[in-house]
Design a protein around this motif. Sequence first.
Motif, mmCIF file in Angstrom:
data_model
loop_
_atom_site.group_PDB
_atom_site.id
_atom_site.type_symbol
_atom_site.label_atom_id
_atom_site.label_comp_id
_atom_site.label_asym_id
_atom_site.label_seq_id
_atom_site.Cartn_x
_atom_site.Cartn_y
_atom_site.Cartn_z
ATOM 1 N N UNK A 274 0.823 -1.208 0.000
ATOM 2 C CA UNK A 274 0.000 0.000 0.000
ATOM 3 C C UNK A 274 0.856 1.256 0.000
ATOM 4 N N UNK A 275 2.007 1.198 0.708
ATOM 5 C CA UNK A 275 2.901 2.357 0.727
ATOM 6 C C UNK A 275 3.495 2.606 -0.643
ATOM 7 N N UNK A 276 3.875 1.551 -1.344
ATOM 8 C CA UNK A 276 4.416 1.710 -2.693
ATOM 9 C C UNK A 276 3.373 2.300 -3.626
ATOM 10 N N UNK A 277 2.144 1.785 -3.539
ATOM 11 C CA UNK A 277 1.060 2.308 -4.392
ATOM 12 C C UNK A 277 0.803 3.777 -4.079
ATOM 13 N N UNK A 278 0.802 4.123 -2.786
ATOM 14 C CA UNK A 278 0.571 5.528 -2.406
ATOM 15 C C UNK A 278 1.661 6.440 -2.952
ATOM 16 N N UNK A 279 2.921 6.003 -2.857
ATOM 17 C CA UNK A 279 4.026 6.806 -3.376
ATOM 18 C C UNK A 279 3.918 6.992 -4.894
ATOM 19 N N UNK A 280 3.523 5.952 -5.584
ATOM 20 C CA UNK A 280 3.359 6.068 -7.035
ATOM 21 C C UNK A 280 2.222 7.017 -7.392
ATOM 22 N N UNK A 281 1.132 6.974 -6.636
ATOM 23 C CA UNK A 281 0.023 7.898 -6.891
ATOM 24 C C UNK A 281 0.444 9.344 -6.624
ATOM 25 N N UNK A 282 1.252 9.520 -5.570
ATOM 26 C CA UNK A 282 1.728 10.874 -5.273
ATOM 27 C C UNK A 282 2.598 11.402 -6.411
ATOM 28 N N UNK A 283 3.464 10.518 -6.961
ATOM 29 C CA UNK A 283 4.300 10.938 -8.075
ATOM 30 C C UNK A 283 3.454 11.291 -9.281
ATOM 31 N N UNK A 285 0.267 12.302 -9.318
ATOM 32 C CA UNK A 285 -0.505 13.529 -9.061
ATOM 33 C C UNK A 285 0.413 14.748 -9.098
ATOM 34 N N UNK A 286 1.621 14.571 -8.525
ATOM 35 C CA UNK A 286 2.570 15.705 -8.535
ATOM 36 C C UNK A 286 2.971 16.047 -9.970
ATOM 37 N N UNK A 287 3.211 15.014 -10.789
ATOM 38 C CA UNK A 287 3.568 15.270 -12.176
ATOM 39 C C UNK A 287 2.430 15.928 -12.938
ATOM 40 N N UNK A 288 1.215 15.451 -12.682
ATOM 41 C CA UNK A 288 0.061 16.050 -13.380
ATOM 42 C C UNK A 288 -0.132 17.504 -12.949
ATOM 43 N N UNK A 289 0.079 17.795 -11.665
ATOM 44 C CA UNK A 289 -0.067 19.181 -11.196
ATOM 45 C C UNK A 289 1.007 20.066 -11.796
ATOM 46 N N UNK A 290 2.228 19.514 -11.965
ATOM 47 C CA UNK A 290 3.297 20.312 -12.546
ATOM 48 C C UNK A 290 3.006 20.662 -13.982
ATOM 49 N N UNK A 291 2.375 19.754 -14.731
ATOM 50 C CA UNK A 291 2.015 20.043 -16.110
ATOM 51 C C UNK A 291 0.924 21.096 -16.178
#
Length: 291
Positions: A274-283, A285-291
Amino acid sequence: MLFTVSRIARPSAAPVSKAIQARNMATLKEIQQRLKSVQNIEKITKSMKMIASTKVAKAQRGMEAARVFGTASSTLFTSAETKAKDDDKILFVASSSDRGLCGGIHSSVSKATRRAVAEKPTAEVVILGDKPKAQLGRVIRNQIALTFNQIGKDMPSFEEASSVVDVIKGQGIEFDTANIIYNKFISVVSYEASIIPAFSEATFKASPNFAVYEIEDDVLANLQEFTFANGLYWAMVEGHASEMCAKRAAMENATQNAGEMISKLTMTYNRGRQAVITNELIDIITGASAL
C-alpha cells in the motif's frame, strides 16, 4: 555556468527516488518469499500433526497391552522382595528413539540417566536411540558400553526387546541390577522419566521369598531373560506412546506459530504494498499538477 550546474543537479534527484522504490520492491519480494516458505512449513507441520494423531491411538492400545505383562514382572519381584544391594553392579538402559521434532522426550531420558550415573559412577550404560546417544556421549562417554539404533521405528515389538537383551548378554555385559530408564506415559500432554528394574539370576535367587516359587535353575535362567526383555518392551512401548503424544503437541504448536507468523507477514506485506502504491500515486498527481 549556471546552465551546467542545473543539468548536474537535476539527474541527482532521480536515482535517489528509483533507489528507494527499488529497495521497497526488493523488501516486498523478500517478504513474499518468506511468506510462501512459512506457508509451506505450515502445511508440513499440519500433515505431521495428522500423522502423529493417527499413531497416538495405536500407540496407546499397545501400551495398555504391554503394561499388563510389565506389571506382572514387577509383581513377581515385589512379591519375592527382590531389592538391589549397595554394592551391586548396576547397568543403566536408557530407552528412547532416533526421531526428533517431539519436544523434550529425549532430554528427559538423558537428564535422568545423567543423574543416575552421577550416583553410580562405575555403572555401565546401554543406550537405545541416536538422540540420547548424542546427548549422553558428550557427558558420560566412558560409561557407554553399547548403543542401538533403528529400534522401534514404528511400534516397538517384544521381538526387538528380546534381540536387545540377546545382544547385551552376547557382549558379556554383567550386572546384578539393570535399571531401565524410560518416559512413563501419564497423559496425552504429560510424561516423566521413570525406572523399571530388572535383576540377575543371583540377585533374584537371593530374594527373601524366592523359595516360595520353587523355581529350578534351568527355568530361572529363562525367567531372568524373559523378565528383562519384558521390562524393556514395556519401557519401549510407553516411551513410544509418550513420543507420539509429544510429537502431536509439538506439531500443533508449530502450526499455530506458523499461522501467527503468516498473519504478521501478510499484514507487513500489505502495508508495504500500500505504501508503494501511495508513493506512485503521489508521483503521478505531482507530475500532473506540474504540467
